[in-house]
Design an enzyme around this catalytic site. Structure first.
Site, PDB file in Angstrom:
ATOM      1  N   ASP A   1      -3.169  10.458  -9.908  1.00 33.67           N
ATOM      2  CA  ASP A   1      -2.494   9.561  -8.979  1.00 33.67           C
ATOM      3  C   ASP A   1      -2.956   8.137  -9.264  1.00 33.67           C
ATOM      4  O   ASP A   1      -4.115   7.903  -9.621  1.00 33.67           O
ATOM      5  CB  ASP A   1      -2.805   9.910  -7.525  1.00 33.67           C
ATOM      6  N   THR A   2      -2.041   7.204  -9.120  1.00 31.67           N
ATOM      7  CA  THR A   2      -2.335   5.789  -9.331  1.00 31.67           C
ATOM      8  C   THR A   2      -1.893   5.010  -8.100  1.00 31.67           C
ATOM      9  O   THR A   2      -0.800   5.227  -7.588  1.00 31.67           O
ATOM     10  CB  THR A   2      -1.595   5.252 -10.568  1.00 31.67           C
TER      11      THR A   2
END
Length: 189
Positions: A73-74
């Protein structure tokens, strides 16, 4: 790159897929819908780490001894809050306005999950935008439709070419996957 593990990328991201292919890895892709809401008390990398771990949950019971599940996830972290993916043009423009002329952090977290353990790591890159004009923001959103990108931008796209003044840290992390850290972690698992 050779590995005796069976790699599974649990992501629909074309950028993450590209990076694994560029590393010469063989992998399968599996995608599951995951609720990307997080507890409101989490801050910065706690958010991306939480979401990277949550994205592994639908697959954990299916993992065999040679499987390595890759989830990531970013987030874009600006002035004490996370900017997610914009829902529409208006939200994308608002996000770009908030980033314009300022520095922010891009934080990516990756979970490597096996049937026996989970290894979690994160990377942080500081990105500084020039002051963007309304015309530049509108052109970018109309042409590139960045609705699948945290913070409403892709550094590898037009807005990155004309708008990013400086980065401190990994470029690939800003694109959405800390490739060098992933490579090192995969060697150790």
């Amino acid at each position: 790159m050779r590995t005796d593990k069976h790699l599974i990328l649990a992501s629909g991201s074309p950028r993450r897929r590209f990076f694994l292919e560029a590393l010469g890895l063989n992998f399968d892709i599996r995608v599951a819908e995951v609720d990307e809401t997080y507890p409101p008390h989490l801050k910065g990398k706690e958010i991306s780490e939480y979401l990277a771990k949550m994205k592994a949950v639908p697959f954990i019971k299916e993992l065999n001894v040679h499987d390595v599940l890759i989830t990531a996830d970013t987030i874009v972290w600006l002035e004490g809050r996370a900017l997610g993916k914009p829902k529409n043009k208006q939200e994308a423009i608002q996000m770009l306005r908030s980033l314009s002329g300022k520095s922010h952090e891009v934080i990516s977290s990756v979970a490597l999950t096996t049937s026996a353990k989970q290894v979690l790591f994160s990377d942080n890159t500081k990105v500084t935008f020039k002051a963007l004009s309304e015309a530049e923001m509108n052109f970018y959103v109309d042409q590139y439709k960045p609705f699948d990108k945290a913070g409403a931008y892709g550094i590898q796209e037009w807005i990155g070419y004309i708008g990013v003044e400086r980065i401190e840290g990994s470029y690939f992390n800003v694109v959405g996957f800390p490739v060098q850290k992933f490579y090192e972690a995969l060697q150790r698992i």
